[in-house]
Write a protein that holds these residues in place. Structure first.
Motif, PDB file in Angstrom:
ATOM      1  N   CYS A  55      42.960  -0.987  37.666  1.00  0.00           N
ATOM      2  CA  CYS A  55      43.171  -2.023  36.478  1.00  0.00           C
ATOM      3  C   CYS A  55      44.498  -2.328  36.270  1.00  0.00           C
ATOM      4  CB  CYS A  55      42.694  -1.294  35.212  1.00  0.00           C
ATOM      5  SG  CYS A  55      43.661  -0.234  34.420  1.00  0.00           S
ATOM      6  N   ALA A  56      45.019  -3.751  35.684  1.00  0.00           N
ATOM      7  CA  ALA A  56      46.113  -4.167  35.465  1.00  0.00           C
ATOM      8  C   ALA A  56      46.915  -3.651  34.119  1.00  0.00           C
ATOM      9  CB  ALA A  56      46.239  -5.456  35.527  1.00  0.00           C
ATOM     10  N   ALA A  57      48.149  -3.908  34.038  1.00  0.00           N
ATOM     11  CA  ALA A  57      49.044  -3.433  32.845  1.00  0.00           C
ATOM     12  C   ALA A  57      48.417  -3.844  31.569  1.00  0.00           C
ATOM     13  CB  ALA A  57      50.521  -3.749  33.141  1.00  0.00           C
ATOM     14  N   SER A  58      47.879  -5.039  31.596  1.00  0.00           N
ATOM     15  CA  SER A  58      47.312  -5.697  30.539  1.00  0.00           C
ATOM     16  C   SER A  58      45.798  -5.411  30.195  1.00  0.00           C
ATOM     17  CB  SER A  58      47.462  -7.346  30.688  1.00  0.00           C
ATOM     18  OG  SER A  58      46.680  -7.691  31.985  1.00  0.00           O
ATOM     19  N   HIS A  59      45.471  -4.581  30.840  1.00  0.00           N
ATOM     20  CA  HIS A  59      43.962  -4.265  30.776  1.00  0.00           C
ATOM     21  C   HIS A  59      44.023  -3.059  29.796  1.00  0.00           C
ATOM     22  CE1 HIS A  59      39.830  -2.426  31.432  1.00  0.00           C
ATOM     23  NE2 HIS A  59      39.593  -3.780  31.975  1.00  0.00           N
ATOM     24  N   PRO A  60      42.949  -2.915  28.804  1.00  0.00           N
ATOM     25  CA  PRO A  60      42.849  -1.826  27.604  1.00  0.00           C
ATOM     26  C   PRO A  60      42.966  -0.533  28.256  1.00  0.00           C
ATOM     27  CG  PRO A  60      41.227  -3.698  27.400  1.00  0.00           C
ATOM     28  CD  PRO A  60      41.764  -4.150  28.652  1.00  0.00           C
ATOM     29  N   LEU A  61      42.506  -0.344  29.439  1.00  0.00           N
ATOM     30  CA  LEU A  61      42.522   0.990  29.925  1.00  0.00           C
ATOM     31  C   LEU A  61      43.678   1.455  30.793  1.00  0.00           C
ATOM     32  CD1 LEU A  61      38.977   1.306  31.821  1.00  0.00           C
ATOM     33  CD2 LEU A  61      39.587   2.399  29.577  1.00  0.00           C
ATOM     34  N   PHE A  62      44.772   0.772  30.640  1.00  0.00           N
ATOM     35  CA  PHE A  62      46.036   1.077  31.485  1.00  0.00           C
ATOM     36  C   PHE A  62      46.637   2.335  30.867  1.00  0.00           C
ATOM     37  CE2 PHE A  62      50.513   0.445  32.895  1.00  0.00           C
ATOM     38  CZ  PHE A  62      50.284   0.240  34.223  1.00  0.00           C
ATOM     39  N   GLY A  63      46.864   2.227  29.511  1.00  0.00           N
ATOM     40  CA  GLY A  63      47.648   3.224  28.949  1.00  0.00           C
ATOM     41  C   GLY A  63      46.636   4.440  28.537  1.00  0.00           C
ATOM     42  N   VAL A  64      45.430   4.507  28.727  1.00  0.00           N
ATOM     43  CA  VAL A  64      44.479   5.616  28.490  1.00  0.00           C
ATOM     44  C   VAL A  64      44.462   6.495  29.469  1.00  0.00           C
ATOM     45  CG1 VAL A  64      41.926   6.111  27.948  1.00  0.00           C
ATOM     46  CG2 VAL A  64      43.051   3.779  27.398  1.00  0.00           C
ATOM     47  N   SER A  65      44.535   7.889  29.258  1.00  0.00           N
ATOM     48  CA  SER A  65      44.518   8.989  30.351  1.00  0.00           C
ATOM     49  C   SER A  65      43.190   8.908  31.017  1.00  0.00           C
ATOM     50  CB  SER A  65      44.961  10.386  29.701  1.00  0.00           C
ATOM     51  OG  SER A  65      43.850  10.883  28.829  1.00  0.00           O
ATOM     52  N   ASP A  66      43.287   9.490  32.158  1.00  0.00           N
ATOM     53  CA  ASP A  66      42.036   9.854  33.150  1.00  0.00           C
ATOM     54  C   ASP A  66      41.146  10.804  32.092  1.00  0.00           C
ATOM     55  OD1 ASP A  66      42.513   8.090  35.035  1.00  0.00           O
ATOM     56  OD2 ASP A  66      43.478   9.642  36.310  1.00  0.00           O
ATOM     57  N   ALA A  67      41.602  11.731  31.490  1.00  0.00           N
ATOM     58  CA  ALA A  67      40.858  12.690  30.946  1.00  0.00           C
ATOM     59  C   ALA A  67      40.154  12.049  29.908  1.00  0.00           C
ATOM     60  CB  ALA A  67      41.819  13.947  30.333  1.00  0.00           C
ATOM     61  N   ALA A  68      40.622  10.934  29.340  1.00  0.00           N
ATOM     62  CA  ALA A  68      39.682  10.421  28.126  1.00  0.00           C
ATOM     63  C   ALA A  68      38.820   9.130  28.709  1.00  0.00           C
ATOM     64  CB  ALA A  68      40.761   9.745  27.251  1.00  0.00           C
ATOM     65  N   ILE A  69      38.802   8.834  30.077  1.00  0.00           N
ATOM     66  CA  ILE A  69      37.942   7.960  30.453  1.00  0.00           C
ATOM     67  C   ILE A  69      36.539   8.543  31.124  1.00  0.00           C
ATOM     68  CG2 ILE A  69      37.814   6.099  32.346  1.00  0.00           C
ATOM     69  CD1 ILE A  69      40.756   5.682  31.926  1.00  0.00           C
ATOM     70  N   SER A  70      35.585   8.315  30.743  1.00  0.00           N
ATOM     71  CA  SER A  70      34.265   8.677  31.298  1.00  0.00           C
ATOM     72  C   SER A  70      33.594   7.529  32.101  1.00  0.00           C
ATOM     73  CB  SER A  70      33.358   9.428  30.157  1.00  0.00           C
ATOM     74  OG  SER A  70      33.181   8.436  29.232  1.00  0.00           O
ATOM     75  N   ASP A  71      32.483   7.808  32.665  1.00  0.00           N
ATOM     76  CA  ASP A  71      31.389   6.916  33.186  1.00  0.00           C
ATOM     77  C   ASP A  71      31.182   5.899  32.368  1.00  0.00           C
ATOM     78  OD1 ASP A  71      32.156   8.161  35.572  1.00  0.00           O
ATOM     79  OD2 ASP A  71      30.196   9.196  35.745  1.00  0.00           O
ATOM     80  N   GLU A  72      30.722   6.496  31.064  1.00  0.00           N
ATOM     81  CA  GLU A  72      30.352   5.613  30.004  1.00  0.00           C
ATOM     82  C   GLU A  72      31.296   4.698  29.522  1.00  0.00           C
ATOM     83  OE1 GLU A  72      27.617   8.948  30.503  1.00  0.00           O
ATOM     84  OE2 GLU A  72      30.019   8.944  29.982  1.00  0.00           O
ATOM     85  N   VAL A  73      32.419   5.310  29.383  1.00  0.00           N
ATOM     86  CA  VAL A  73      33.740   4.163  29.044  1.00  0.00           C
ATOM     87  C   VAL A  73      33.775   3.168  30.089  1.00  0.00           C
ATOM     88  CG1 VAL A  73      36.028   4.216  28.542  1.00  0.00           C
ATOM     89  CG2 VAL A  73      34.836   5.773  27.880  1.00  0.00           C
ATOM     90  N   LEU A  74      33.835   3.434  31.246  1.00  0.00           N
ATOM     91  CA  LEU A  74      34.023   2.608  32.365  1.00  0.00           C
ATOM     92  C   LEU A  74      32.870   1.498  32.381  1.00  0.00           C
ATOM     93  CD1 LEU A  74      35.384   4.770  35.261  1.00  0.00           C
ATOM     94  CD2 LEU A  74      36.534   3.029  34.030  1.00  0.00           C
ATOM     95  N   ALA A  75      31.822   1.900  32.055  1.00  0.00           N
ATOM     96  CA  ALA A  75      30.368   0.953  32.029  1.00  0.00           C
ATOM     97  C   ALA A  75      30.708  -0.068  31.114  1.00  0.00           C
ATOM     98  CB  ALA A  75      29.280   1.752  31.998  1.00  0.00           C
ATOM     99  N   HIS A  76      31.651  -0.214  30.072  1.00  0.00           N
ATOM    100  CA  HIS A  76      31.644  -1.030  29.172  1.00  0.00           C
ATOM    101  C   HIS A  76      32.541  -2.331  29.632  1.00  0.00           C
ATOM    102  CE1 HIS A  76      29.998   2.094  26.324  1.00  0.00           C
ATOM    103  NE2 HIS A  76      29.608   0.945  25.646  1.00  0.00           N
TER     104      HIS A  76
END
Length: 303
Positions: free
Chosen positions: A182-203
């Motif tokens: 993802c790019a620096a301007s994407h909402p997930l850029f500053g989120v740690s991998d530990a906080a990113i689940s499959d359910e989060v990505l699906a959104h």
């Protein structure tokens, strides 16, 4: 069984090729694009061929396109004629060690460093071993590459191993990892991998390549929400840098953007798959000497 005229003129051969293309495409409408002529002209050609052969070759109308028994026999005879032509070409090619004329090599997408290095070494070896060859390199969509190889309009292709079809042969050359980004301007850029689940990505909207990729990649894509389509890596990169999408890129293409912090990998231990590359050629190519020369050079380069 239907017989072709004893003395085939160039016009006869043209009519036969039109008929063969119509059969291969499954009808007049689908053959328009392939032949680059209108339906009415195709109809005239088929009618002329039927008059020349004194046979009814096909049924066309509201119920669709279908071959008559005589039409199927003529189509089979055309296939035999092509095989005989290929055998003759292969025989002549085998009588001389000289490879001349054009050698067409196709690729399916933007070249990363590994593929660029392989092609450059191949071209250098070809120039040294067969300087009379005229190299022609081009980029086409995957399905067009397969058709070009089958029709002897191209000699070889460097393409991803997303499927294998009859009539072509595949030689695996290398694999590179491909990662979710993802790019620096994407909402997930500053989120740690530990906080990113499959359910989060699906959104979040994801970029789909638009073709059926290998099983490992297919499993990864099934977890994501398709929001855009881009097969070529440069167009996929543009979508990623927009900040509106997540998507997969090969490591070698993503690396400079990762290093400059324009992109980041998302859970690289989980969201990755191998990007397999193969050299593809026709099993019985018309210019067998040229194809074999390239395959021999590649074998040397890859060992």
């Amino acid at each position: 069984m239907a017989k072709l005229p004893k003395n085939l003129s160039q016009h006869d051969i043209k009519l036969l090729r039109v008929f063969q293309t119509v059969v291969d495409c499954g009808g007049f409408t689908a053959a328009e694009t392939e032949l680059n002529i209108g339906r009415s002209t195709i109809s005239i050609y088929i009618s002329n061929l039927e008059q020349r052969l004194k046979l009814s070759l096909c049924q066309r109308g509201r119920q669709g396109f279908s071959l008559t028994q005589e039409g199927q026999a003529v189509y089979n005879a055309i296939q035999q004629l092509e095989q005989a032509h290929q055998q003759f070409s292969q025989l002549v090619a085998g009588l001389t060690d000289e490879c001349s004329g054009e050698l067409v090599i196709l690729t399916a997408d933007q070249l990363d460093q590994s593929r660029l290095n392989l092609l450059s070494k191949l071209c250098a070896a070809l120039q040294q071993q067969a300087p009379q060859l005229q190299l022609a390199l081009d980029v086409l969509p995957l399905q067009q590459i397969e058709l070009a190889l089958l029709k002897d309009q191209a000699h070889l292709a460097l393409m991803p191993g997303y499927r294998q079809i009859d009539g072509l042969q595949y030689q695996h050359v290398f694999s590179t990892p491909i990662f979710l980004c993802c790019a620096a301007s994407h909402p997930l850029f500053g989120v740690s991998d530990a906080a990113i689940s499959d359910e989060v990505l699906a959104h979040y909207p994801a970029i789909h390549p638009g073709v059926d990729i290998n099983p490992e990649g297919r499993k990864q894509l099934q977890k994501l929400q398709a929001g855009a389509r881009a097969y070529q890596f440069d167009t996929r990169l543009a979508l990623l840098l927009s900040g509106g999408y997540i998507g997969f890129l090969p490591e070698e293409i993503a690396r400079p953007y990762i290093d400059s912090q324009q992109l980041r990998y998302i859970k690289p231990g989980d969201y990755q798959y191998p990007f397999n590359q193969s050299i593809v050629s026709k099993q019985t190519p018309r210019d067998s000497a040229k194809v074999q020369l390239v395959l021999n050079i590649l074998q040397t380069l890859l060992t």
